[in-house]
Enzyme design. Structure first.
Site, PDB file in Angstrom:
ATOM      1  N   GLY A 197      80.421 -36.635 -12.757  1.00 56.47           N
ATOM      2  CA  GLY A 197      79.950 -36.782 -11.388  1.00 56.47           C
ATOM      3  C   GLY A 197      81.085 -37.129 -10.444  1.00 56.47           C
TER       4      GLY A 197
ATOM      5  N   GLY B 207      81.498 -38.715  -3.786  1.00 53.55           N
ATOM      6  CA  GLY B 207      81.082 -40.094  -3.892  1.00 53.55           C
ATOM      7  C   GLY B 207      81.996 -40.979  -4.708  1.00 53.55           C
ATOM      8  N   ILE B 208      81.394 -41.958  -5.391  1.00 48.46           N
ATOM      9  CA  ILE B 208      82.194 -42.937  -6.109  1.00 48.46           C
ATOM     10  C   ILE B 208      82.930 -42.330  -7.294  1.00 48.46           C
ATOM     11  CG2 ILE B 208      80.747 -44.865  -5.374  1.00 48.46           C
ATOM     12  CD1 ILE B 208      79.440 -44.888  -8.102  1.00 48.46           C
TER      13      ILE B 208
ATOM     14  N   SER C 165      72.463 -49.423 -12.051  1.00 46.74           N
ATOM     15  CA  SER C 165      72.047 -49.775 -10.693  1.00 46.74           C
ATOM     16  C   SER C 165      71.212 -51.042 -10.741  1.00 46.74           C
ATOM     17  CB  SER C 165      71.209 -48.648 -10.077  1.00 46.74           C
ATOM     18  OG  SER C 165      70.621 -49.070  -8.854  1.00 46.74           O
TER      19      SER C 165
ATOM     20  N   TYR D  68      63.754 -43.035 -11.293  1.00 40.56           N
ATOM     21  CA  TYR D  68      65.155 -43.437 -11.116  1.00 40.56           C
ATOM     22  C   TYR D  68      65.382 -44.842 -11.679  1.00 40.56           C
ATOM     23  CZ  TYR D  68      69.552 -44.739  -8.939  1.00 40.56           C
ATOM     24  OH  TYR D  68      70.848 -45.170  -8.742  1.00 40.56           O
TER      25      TYR D  68
END
Length: 309
Positions: free
Chosen positions: A25, A29-30, A151, A176
């Protein structure tokens, strides 16, 4: 210009010469910021992963400019064969892996099943990283680190391995949160199994913060994505650099080199939810994940399951 993530993580002076890493990923983003930071820190090689080919090659170009050898490998984490192909390419492009950042994932509005009959969010966010890690276990050098992006949203649900095989009562936010619970359980169970196998490899999970610039908001319903984007200018809201710093702290900092099986938030080991500390649930998740993927159980254990720590 904001601070670089390596400075925010306190690792700007860490020498990553000789390090070979995979950042899933990492086209935005991160993940992207983590990969680029590794290049600035002198990493030998970084494998970039994502689904956006143009963005992937752009990250490779930026890494190459720092002197780092970089390769982009596209792969859909909902596709078992694609994840296996990713692992095979990593083997071909690296001598070994020193840091594996399991960062790919997302929140998805619509409920659907993947080709193996698993709810899409759970498959992408948990089964994909589980399979990738299992396939690369013997490619991780001794002293390697595995960092899984979880998260704070993991707080709330308990593990439900029946619900991940249907979408009739689908809730994007529940799916999620449940997948992030799986990430925390997976990282902790991986740490226990690596230790039991005598492997000097660490495994931790990380909460990167709520990040408007991460691209996460594109999965949210209605007008929320536009609202979240406006938060990027609000002081105190976690930035992409802040999120990448959380990953770098767990993956690069000398302070975390010998820590394993923990959940990090704000660059500190933090106590996750009670459901995330249930070692019996973690074992069930590990074993059931192998069954769902139709693979041999990685790092199989013979000791009796435990309970909640």
């Amino acid at each position: 210009m904001g601070k670089l993530p390596e400075r925010l993580a306190g690792v700007a002076d860490v020498d990553c010469d000789g390090i070979q890493a995979l950042v899933t990923g990492s086209t935005s983003g991160i993940g992207r910021e983590t990969a680029l930071a590794l290049g600035r820190l002198g990493a030998d090689a970084v494998v970039v992963h994502g689904r956006d080919v143009a963005a992937g090659h752009a990250v490779v170009d930026e890494l190459t400019a720092t002197g780092t050898t970089a390769t982009f490998v596209p792969a859909d984490f909902a596709d078992v064969a694609a994840v296996r192909d990713l692992a095979e390419t990593v083997r071909e492009e690296t001598d070994r892996i020193d840091i594996l950042f399991n960062n790919a994932g997302g929140l998805f509005r619509e409920g659907r099943l993947t080709d193996i009959g698993i709810e899409y969010t759970f498959h992408v966010n948990h089964l994909g990283p589980y399979l990738l890690t299992a396939t690369l276990l013997d490619h991780l050098r001794e002293g390697a680190r595995v960092v899984t992006t979880a998260s704070g949203a993991h707080r709330g649900p308990s593990l439900d391995l029946e619900r991940v095989q249907r979408v009739d009562d689908y809730s994007g936010f529940w799916a999620y949160s449940h997948s992030k619970l799986a990430n925390v359980l997976f990282a902790a169970e991986l740490a226990r199994r690596l230790d039991a196998a005598g492997r000097a490899v660490t495994s931790n999970s990380v909460h990167p913060g709520a990040i408007p610039g991460s691209g996460f908001s594109r999965f949210l319903p209605g007008p929320i994505p536009q609202l979240v984007r406006t938060l990027e200018a609000v002081p105190g809201v976690t930035s992409v650099a802040d999120g990448a710093a959380e990953l770098l702290f767990a993956g690069v900092s000398p302070r975390t080199a010998d820590i394993s099986g923990r959940y990090f938030s704000e660059q500190q080991p933090t106590t996750p939810s009670e459901a995330a500390r249930d070692t019996a649930a973690a074992r069930r998740l590990w074993e059931r994940s192998a069954e769902l993927l139709d693979i041999d159980e990685p790092l199989a254990r013979t000791d009796p399951p435990g309970g909640t720590e």
